[in-house]
Design a protein around this motif. Structure first.
Motif, PDB file in Angstrom:
ATOM      1  N   LEU A 305       0.991  -1.652   0.282  1.00  0.00           N
ATOM      2  CA  LEU A 305      -0.109   0.217   0.550  1.00  0.00           C
ATOM      3  C   LEU A 305       0.912   1.612   0.169  1.00  0.00           C
ATOM      4  O   LEU A 305       0.539   2.235  -0.955  1.00  0.00           O
ATOM      5  N   LEU A 306       2.148   1.147   0.405  1.00  0.00           N
ATOM      6  CA  LEU A 306       2.898   2.417   0.951  1.00  0.00           C
ATOM      7  C   LEU A 306       3.927   2.102  -0.604  1.00  0.00           C
ATOM      8  O   LEU A 306       4.125   1.174  -1.464  1.00  0.00           O
ATOM      9  N   GLN A 307       4.325   2.933  -0.890  1.00  0.00           N
ATOM     10  CA  GLN A 307       5.145   3.214  -2.073  1.00  0.00           C
ATOM     11  C   GLN A 307       6.293   3.775  -1.317  1.00  0.00           C
ATOM     12  O   GLN A 307       6.189   4.562  -1.233  1.00  0.00           O
ATOM     13  N   ASP A 308       7.769   3.282  -2.573  1.00  0.00           N
ATOM     14  CA  ASP A 308       8.487   3.124  -1.698  1.00  0.00           C
ATOM     15  C   ASP A 308       8.902   3.497  -0.667  1.00  0.00           C
ATOM     16  O   ASP A 308       9.934   4.482   0.228  1.00  0.00           O
ATOM     17  N   SER A 309       8.972   2.204   0.221  1.00  0.00           N
ATOM     18  CA  SER A 309       8.730   1.998   1.055  1.00  0.00           C
ATOM     19  C   SER A 309      10.101   1.827   1.969  1.00  0.00           C
ATOM     20  O   SER A 309      10.305   2.048   3.573  1.00  0.00           O
ATOM     21  N   GLY A 310      10.839   1.886   1.351  1.00  0.00           N
ATOM     22  CA  GLY A 310      12.567   1.446   1.754  1.00  0.00           C
ATOM     23  C   GLY A 310      12.943   3.036   1.462  1.00  0.00           C
ATOM     24  O   GLY A 310      14.437   2.552   1.014  1.00  0.00           O
ATOM     25  N   PHE A 311      12.541   3.907   0.830  1.00  0.00           N
ATOM     26  CA  PHE A 311      13.236   4.924  -0.005  1.00  0.00           C
ATOM     27  C   PHE A 311      14.314   4.721  -0.712  1.00  0.00           C
ATOM     28  O   PHE A 311      15.701   5.620  -1.107  1.00  0.00           O
TER      29      PHE A 311
END
Length: 449
Positions: A305-311
């Motif tokens: 659901l999150l985008q670019d969850s690990g940067f």
């Protein structure tokens, strides 16, 4: 290059192959050993009739270099570099001088060849006729067509699967996809490697979104990945990072990864004719281990659901979409600095003020649905007013928890119900204590319960 022209004037000569790379530069080669090595050296050219290609083989003291061209005058292109590591060499590394490909042993289809080389090093004499097998697969443009399946392992021999690695201690690459999880191959080679990998290539493209990596043995001096762990796919001859990578269970980046334990990596649907698990090798001997590697285009991989969850998709040190900042103090992205919990990047806030600052992302949710939000957080010893959680986009807190000093990356989670909201904002931040302080955050996950 182009059409050759003959001349008796030596001053008209032109190079047909130029490669200015230097390998094992002074910061990498052990003290007192050869360094800053050029890549064009002793070797030879052979014509592979079946592939209609001229092949030039060279060596650099530590590596073999391979180039191909449609004609003796080029254009020449590097297609392979095989690194055997620095000294001390063992008898498994004998080979260097005059790397050649004897035409007698080229297979009928041209894809299987043997590299002949020999050396004298440290009392290990090998001036005998010594061969190493070389298999090539000319790239053919294909369109991936494999359907999603939770059980169809793409790493089966029937698919033309070939195992690839930085170095194989025992040479047992068939163990990577033999179905036995308790095997051990490792990359110990006496080299202080900065990157290590295990993976596969195929003669065609496949869709994929999941890799299951089973470790091999754990040793006192290595066997695990210690950082920058990621999954890459090969597209158009280049290795690129997958996006939205998630790992289950969390890989600890220490020997606690354990022997013959399986870690599943899932990521956004992608494609390629190769895949590999890659990262920094751990331990004083800088090597990793493997028991098995499976690859899937799975049905059950739920997009994050999150985008670019690990940067990992941040392209500079400045926080950018889909993340944004709250507060006026200094914030940013650590890119490849070794501070990340997973992958190469992480977010950070550092200030000497007493202000509130946060990193945030707005996320679409389903109304009246339960979720759990998790992130990995590390903070300085004087942080007491750290808060992590979820709020409405106008800023009303839905659920949050308070954290203080976290000397190592620590998982923090909150559960919440979205209520009537269709969008929420996830955040990690802190009220600074009026003295130099910081937090580092990484690997957010948002999961529907």
């Amino acid at each position: 290059m182009g059409t050759p022209r003959g001349s008796s004037d030596i001053h008209l000569r032109k190079p047909v192959l130029q490669d200015d790379r230097r390998l094992y530069v002074s910061t990498r080669a052990p003290y007192g050993q050869p360094r800053d090595l050029s890549v064009l050296s002793q070797g030879s050219v052979v014509y592979n009739k079946a592939l209609n290609r001229y092949l030039y083989t060279s060596w650099t003291e530590y590596t073999f270099e391979f180039y191909e061209a449609p004609a003796p005058w080029g254009p020449w292109k590097k297609f392979l570099s095989k690194d055997y590591g620095g000294y001390p060499w063992t008898d498994t590394k004998n080979g260097g001088y005059s790397a050649t490909i004897p035409s007698k042993f080229i297979s009928t289809d041209g894809k299987t060849m043997y590299v002949q080389s020999n050396t004298f090093m440290g009392g290990l004499e090998n001036y005998n006729f010594s061969l190493r097998k070389l298999v090539v697969e000319p790239r053919v443009a294909t369109t991936p067509s494999n359907a999603k399946s939770d059980t169809a392992n793409l790493a089966v021999p029937a698919n033309g699967t070939r195992a690839i690695e930085k170095s194989a201690h025992f040479g047992n690459l068939a163990w990577l996809n033999n179905g036995y999880l308790n095997d051990n191959e490792d990359s110990w080679d006496q080299e202080n490697k900065t990157l290590d990998w295990w993976g596969y290539t195929w003669p065609r493209h496949y869709n994929l979104n999941k890799v299951s990596y089973t470790t091999g043995g754990m040793f006192t001096d290595g066997g695990w990945f210690s950082g920058n762990l990621w999954v890459q796919v090969r597209q158009n001859g280049k290795w690129i990072n997958v996006t939205n990578l998630r790992t289950s269970p969390h890989y600890p980046l220490t020997s606690a990864a354990g022997a013959n334990r399986t870690y599943t990596f899932v990521f956004n649907d992608t494609w390629g004719d190769g895949v590999r698990v890659i990262g920094t090798p751990g331990g004083s001997s800088h090597f990793t281990s493997i028991g098995e590697l499976a690859v899937y285009h799975a049905r059950s991989v739920t997009p994050g659901l999150l985008q670019d969850s690990g940067f990992e998709n941040q392209t500079s040190g400045t926080v950018s979409f889909p993340w944004y900042v709250q507060g006026t103090d200094t914030k940013g992205i650590d890119r490849g600095l070794g501070f990340a919990h997973g992958g190469a990047n992480n977010g950070w806030i550092r200030t000497s003020s007493s202000n509130w600052n946060a990193l945030k992302q707005d996320v679409a949710v389903t109304p009246n649905t339960n979720y759990v939000l998790t992130a990995w957080i590390r903070s300085s010893a004087n942080v007491v007013g750290g808060y992590f959680g979820v709020c409405t986009v106008p800023g009303t807190i839905i659920s949050e928890l308070n954290y203080g000093f976290l000397p190592d990356y620590t998982s923090r989670s909150v559960t919440f119900n979205s209520g009537s909201n269709t969008t929420v904002s996830v955040f990690a931040g802190y009220w600074a204590p009026g003295a130099d302080s910081f937090i580092q955050v990484d690997d957010f996950t948002l999961t529907r319960l």
